[in-house]
Scaffold this motif. Structure first.
Motif, PDB file in Angstrom:
ATOM      1  N   LEU A  39       5.331  -7.394  39.152  1.00 15.54           N
ATOM      2  CA  LEU A  39       4.915  -8.596  38.922  1.00 15.54           C
ATOM      3  C   LEU A  39       3.483  -8.804  39.647  1.00 15.54           C
ATOM      4  N   SER A  40       3.258  -8.131  40.771  1.00 15.55           N
ATOM      5  CA  SER A  40       1.900  -8.460  41.532  1.00 15.55           C
ATOM      6  C   SER A  40       0.837  -8.032  40.301  1.00 15.55           C
ATOM      7  N   ALA A  41       0.998  -6.732  39.794  1.00 13.12           N
ATOM      8  CA  ALA A  41       0.094  -6.131  38.748  1.00 13.12           C
ATOM      9  C   ALA A  41       0.123  -7.139  37.469  1.00 13.12           C
ATOM     10  N   LEU A  42       1.132  -7.753  36.999  1.00  8.47           N
ATOM     11  CA  LEU A  42       1.168  -8.646  35.954  1.00  8.47           C
ATOM     12  C   LEU A  42       0.280  -9.945  36.168  1.00  8.47           C
ATOM     13  N   ILE A  43       0.526 -10.452  37.333  1.00  8.73           N
ATOM     14  CA  ILE A  43      -0.336 -11.684  37.492  1.00  8.73           C
ATOM     15  C   ILE A  43      -1.711 -11.312  37.912  1.00  8.73           C
TER      16      ILE A  43
END
Length: 161
Positions: A39-43
């Motif tokens: 999720l960190s990478a996605l955001i």
């Protein structure tokens, strides 16, 4: 599966697309670290104008840096310090237009100008951590950003069940 270039439409529509991608990444995976990393990478790659996106996890005493994208970060944050501590202790999202005007702001990255921090609170009320998003732009985040990030944080919490 994921491509920041595929986000189209209004900001709420883009966050709806990002949420759909987040749910696809979370589907069938319960590991909190793996999910926080994805999720960190996605955001970070899906939301323009960011210099940091990641998680701080509550260890029972303070917030400890978890998976993130961006420059190295403060490792430990007491609950009575900074924007992350405020979100964790009040259990309310903090959307800060100018972090330098926030009392007790912790400057982990001097380039950060604005910030939104979403508390991660389990259904039983226990604090799990926070989702922290920083931008080098003043007043970068609006109500649409807050709602979109809160929805992604909620999807993350649901993946822990």
């Amino acid at each position: 599966m994921f491509s920041a270039h595929t986000l189209t439409g209004s900001k709420p529509e883009q966050y709806a697309q990002l949420l759909a991608q987040a749910r696809a990444l979370l589907a069938g995976e319960r590991d909190p670290i793996a999910n926080a990393a994805n999720l960190s990478a996605l955001i970070y790659h899906g939301v323009p104008g960011l210099n940091w996106a990641g998680f701080y996890l509550f260890d029972g005493i303070e917030l400890v840096v978890g998976p993130f994208q961006g420059l190295p970060a403060c490792v430990r944050i007491p609950l009575d310090k900074g924007v992350c501590g405020a979100a964790a202790s009040t259990r309310q999202t903090q959307r800060i237009a100018d972090v330098h005007a926030f009392p007790g702001h912790i400057a982990c990255d001097s380039a950060s100008q604005s910030e939104v921090v979403v508390p991660l609170v389990r259904p039983d009320g226990a604090l799990f951590g926070v989702l922290d998003i920083d931008s080098p732009q003043l007043d970068r985040f609006d109500a649409d950003d807050q709602q979109g990030l809160e929805a992604i944080a909620q999807a993350y919490l649901e993946s822990l069940a």
